[in-house]
Design a protein around this motif. Sequence first.
Motif, PDB file in Angstrom:
ATOM      1  N   GLU A 112      -8.093   6.418  -7.347  1.00  0.00           N
ATOM      2  CA  GLU A 112      -6.791   7.033  -7.065  1.00  0.00           C
ATOM      3  C   GLU A 112      -5.874   6.966  -8.285  1.00  0.00           C
TER       4      GLU A 112
ATOM      5  N   ILE B 244      -9.562   4.919   2.488  1.00  0.00           N
ATOM      6  CA  ILE B 244      -9.191   3.498   2.515  1.00  0.00           C
ATOM      7  C   ILE B 244      -8.878   3.064   3.946  1.00  0.00           C
ATOM      8  N   SER B 245      -8.128   3.862   4.671  1.00  0.00           N
ATOM      9  CA  SER B 245      -7.775   3.536   6.058  1.00  0.00           C
ATOM     10  C   SER B 245      -9.012   3.419   6.937  1.00  0.00           C
TER      11      SER B 245
ATOM     12  N   TRP C 122      -4.418  -5.342  -2.332  1.00  0.00           N
ATOM     13  CA  TRP C 122      -5.831  -5.683  -2.203  1.00  0.00           C
ATOM     14  C   TRP C 122      -5.993  -7.197  -2.047  1.00  0.00           C
TER      15      TRP C 122
ATOM     16  N   PHE D 128     -11.092   0.277   6.061  1.00  0.00           N
ATOM     17  CA  PHE D 128     -10.469  -0.935   6.587  1.00  0.00           C
ATOM     18  C   PHE D 128     -10.678  -1.046   8.092  1.00  0.00           C
TER      19      PHE D 128
ATOM     20  N   LEU E 274      -8.133   9.922  -0.658  1.00  0.00           N
ATOM     21  CA  LEU E 274      -8.508   8.542  -0.937  1.00  0.00           C
ATOM     22  C   LEU E 274      -7.803   7.552  -0.015  1.00  0.00           C
ATOM     23  N   ASN E 275      -6.560   7.812   0.327  1.00  0.00           N
ATOM     24  CA  ASN E 275      -5.877   6.921   1.260  1.00  0.00           C
ATOM     25  C   ASN E 275      -6.447   7.034   2.664  1.00  0.00           C
TER      26      ASN E 275
ATOM     27  N   HIS F 277      -0.710  -1.870  -5.609  1.00  0.00           N
ATOM     28  CA  HIS F 277      -2.020  -1.727  -4.967  1.00  0.00           C
ATOM     29  C   HIS F 277      -2.926  -2.931  -5.234  1.00  0.00           C
TER      30      HIS F 277
ATOM     31  N   TRP G 140       0.843  -1.194   0.000  1.00  0.00           N
ATOM     32  CA  TRP G 140       0.000   0.000   0.000  1.00  0.00           C
ATOM     33  C   TRP G 140       0.874   1.239   0.000  1.00  0.00           C
TER      34      TRP G 140
ATOM     35  N   ILE H   4     -12.767  -0.375  -1.007  1.00  0.00           N
ATOM     36  CA  ILE H   4     -11.331  -0.078  -1.085  1.00  0.00           C
ATOM     37  C   ILE H   4     -10.840  -0.220  -2.519  1.00  0.00           C
TER      38      ILE H   4
ATOM     39  N   CYS I 220     -11.813   2.819  -4.397  1.00  0.00           N
ATOM     40  CA  CYS I 220     -10.945   3.955  -4.051  1.00  0.00           C
ATOM     41  C   CYS I 220      -9.588   3.838  -4.735  1.00  0.00           C
ATOM     42  N   LEU I 221      -9.034   2.620  -4.765  1.00  0.00           N
ATOM     43  CA  LEU I 221      -7.736   2.422  -5.421  1.00  0.00           C
ATOM     44  C   LEU I 221      -7.822   2.722  -6.914  1.00  0.00           C
TER      45      LEU I 221
END
Length: 194
Positions: free
Chosen positions: A151, A174-175, A121, A178, A170-171, A117, A76, A144, A147-148
Motif C-alpha cells: 500500500e 487487510i480486513s 501492526w 484479520f 488493499l485495506n 501503520h 489503521w 497484513i 499488504c501494508l
Amino acid sequence: MVSYFLNPLCFFLSPIALVVVCFYSLTKRFTDYTHVALGVALSLAPIGAWFAVKGTNVSMLEIGSMLVLAAAVVLWLVGFDIIYALQDYEFDRSHGLHSLVVAWGPANALKASFLAHMFMWGLLFLFGRFFGFRIAYLIGLLMILGCLLLEHWLARRRSLNWINTAFFRLNAVISVIFLIVTAAEVIFRGFRLQ
C-alpha cells in the motif's frame, strides 16, 4: 434507543458514541488531525461490540484487549486516511480545509501514515498475544504486513490513480485477512482468556 435492548451499559454509552461520530464531520474546519478524529469515531466499534456481547461482565484483560484493538483501529484509519487525503490535497489547500497532508505536505504525511501503520501492526501482534493466538494469526499478520508495505509503495511510487487501489483494495484485503485468521484462532482453539 435500540441499544437499550442490548444491555443498559450500551444504552448509557450510546449518546457518547453518537456525539463522537457526528463531531468528526466538523473537524476538517478547524484541526489538522481530522484523521485521528475519524479513527477515534471508528474505534468505538470494537469497544461497542465487546460491550454489546459481554455487558459489564468484562475482565481487566478484556478491557486491555479491547483498548489495544481500538488503538489499532485508530492507527489503521489514520494511516489509510492520510493516503486517501493525498487525492484531495490541492482542493483542501485551496479551500482552507485541514488535514495532515495540507499541514505537513504529502511527503511528511506519507511518512506519518507509514509509522501509524507500523504501530498498528505492532498492536495487532500484541492483541494476538493477549489471547494466545498462534500460527494462523501470525501468518495472517505477515500477510497484513505485506499488504501494508505494498500500500505504501503504491502511494509513494505511483500516480494518484493508484491511490484508489492502495486505499480500497488493499485495506479490504487487510480486513478480510484479520477477520479470517482471528475467526480461525477462535473457532479451532476455543475462546479462552489466558
